[in-house]
Design an enzyme around this catalytic site. Structure first.
Site, short mmCIF file in Angstrom:
data_model
loop_
_atom_site.label_atom_id
_atom_site.label_comp_id
_atom_site.label_asym_id
_atom_site.label_seq_id
_atom_site.Cartn_x
_atom_site.Cartn_y
_atom_site.Cartn_z
N ASN A 26 0.84 -1.21 0.00
CA ASN A 26 0.00 0.00 0.00
C ASN A 26 0.87 1.25 0.00
OD1 ASN A 26 -3.05 -0.29 0.11
ND2 ASN A 26 -2.40 -1.90 1.54
N ARG A 77 5.33 0.74 25.36
CA ARG A 77 4.68 1.27 24.14
C ARG A 77 4.54 2.78 24.19
NH1 ARG A 77 0.48 -1.40 21.46
NH2 ARG A 77 0.52 0.56 20.31
N ARG A 103 -0.36 -2.15 14.72
CA ARG A 103 -0.50 -1.81 16.15
C ARG A 103 -1.58 -0.77 16.28
NH1 ARG A 103 3.31 -4.09 19.07
NH2 ARG A 103 5.10 -4.82 17.91
N HIS A 121 -8.22 -0.80 5.98
CA HIS A 121 -8.49 -2.08 6.62
C HIS A 121 -9.12 -3.03 5.59
CE1 HIS A 121 -9.20 -4.81 9.94
NE2 HIS A 121 -10.40 -5.04 9.42
N GLU A 154 -10.01 6.53 18.67
CA GLU A 154 -9.33 5.82 19.76
C GLU A 154 -9.74 4.35 19.88
OE1 GLU A 154 -10.11 8.62 22.86
OE2 GLU A 154 -9.07 10.15 21.68
N GLY A 155 -10.65 3.91 19.04
CA GLY A 155 -11.08 2.51 19.10
C GLY A 155 -10.32 1.66 18.10
N ASP A 157 -10.25 0.06 14.72
CA ASP A 157 -10.84 0.15 13.37
C ASP A 157 -12.26 0.72 13.40
OD1 ASP A 157 -8.51 -1.03 12.28
OD2 ASP A 157 -9.27 -3.03 12.71
N GLU A 186 -7.42 -2.15 -2.61
CA GLU A 186 -6.79 -1.24 -1.63
C GLU A 186 -5.84 -0.27 -2.33
OE1 GLU A 186 -5.08 -2.91 1.98
OE2 GLU A 186 -6.24 -4.72 1.71
C1 GAR Z 1 -3.23 -4.69 3.90
O1 GAR Z 1 -4.15 -5.64 3.42
C2 GAR Z 1 -3.89 -3.78 4.92
O2 GAR Z 1 -5.22 -3.48 4.61
C3 GAR Z 1 -3.81 -4.65 6.15
O3 GAR Z 1 -2.52 -5.20 6.10
C4 GAR Z 1 -2.14 -5.36 4.74
C5 GAR Z 1 -0.80 -4.69 4.55
O4 GAR Z 1 -0.28 -4.96 3.29
N1 GAR Z 1 -4.02 -3.89 7.34
C6 GAR Z 1 -4.60 -4.39 8.41
O5 GAR Z 1 -4.99 -5.53 8.50
C7 GAR Z 1 -4.74 -3.39 9.55
N2 GAR Z 1 -5.60 -3.92 10.56
P1 GAR Z 1 0.91 -4.12 2.72
O6 GAR Z 1 1.99 -4.10 3.79
O7 GAR Z 1 1.36 -4.85 1.50
O8 GAR Z 1 0.39 -2.74 2.42
#
Ligand code: GAR
Length: 214
Positions: A26, A77, A103, A121, A154-155, A157, A186
């Protein structure tokens, strides 16, 4: 000067950072869109919680400042996020994009950031938040899933939704085949959401995000 160039001159290029934990496809889609002049932003920094993240080498290859913030270097953290936020502020970041950053940012980080934070997401939120969203979708047996770009609150997703797109789930799908189909979308949807925000076309009203006409 034609209309397009005039608009470009007047556009404010938001200083933008990306956080990613892994592969960074992404991030690459955002870099590609930015480098081909399709995004009115300036990518200034890429951070990761993983020293070995491929995302960091993608940033380096594109000449973007990059830095790892591995948890083992910090007492907790909170300290890690404080350092990360100071680094982002040092780069005068005005927009932060989470792209596979695995995270959940702490409340203090979000409150003190002072810039909007977006996330992508791989499900149609509010279905299947958290990790392994594609596995959750396959196991649940839904016919359709997809992806969501949303503001981070703050939640988990749970922030206001900017864009969503539906992707079919096929009977023979595994977590991996579904993830690949969603990922293709995406790569188009995230740059589109960033473009809308950078052009000032998003207006938040509570949970609703209104998109104004171009
Ligand atoms: C993507 O599918 C993104 O939507 C997901 O991780 C992948 C990262 O791929 N994110 C989550 O699941 C966040 N909760 P990438 O490193 O190739 O972009």
């Amino acid at each position: 000067m034609d209309g397009v160039n005039k608009r470009r001159m007047n556009e404010k290029f938001l200083k933008t950072a990306v956080l990613a934990s892994g592969r960074g496809s992404n991030l690459q889609a955002l870099i590609d869109a930015w480098q081909s002049g399709e995004l009115p932003i300036e990518l200034v920094a890429v951070g990761s919680d993983q020293s070995e993240a491929q995302a960091l080498s993608r940033a380096e290859a594109a000449g973007i400042a990059s830095k790892a913030f591995p948890l083992r270097n910090y007492p907790d953290r909170f300290a890690q996020e404080e350092d990360l936020l100071a680094w982002l502020h040092g780069h005068k970041v005005e927009l932060l994009l989470l792209a596979g950053y695995m995270r959940v940012l702490k409340t203090d980080f979000i409150r003190e950031a002072g810039f909007p934070i977006l996330n992508i997401h791989p499900s149609l939120l509010p279905a299947f938040p958290g990790v392994h969203a594609q596995r959750q979708a396959v196991e649940y047996g839904v016919r359709y899933s997809g992806c969501t770009v949303h503001f981070v609150d703050e939640g988990l997703d749970s922030g206001p939704i900017i864009l969503q797109e539906v992707v079919p789930v096929l009977p023979e799908d595994t977590e991996d085949t579904l993830a690949a189909r969603i990922l293709e979308v995406e790569h188009r949807l995230y740059p589109e959401a960033v473009r809308l925000l950078a052009r000032g076309r998003l207006k938040r009203q509570g949970r609703q995000v209104r998109i104004s006409k171009a």
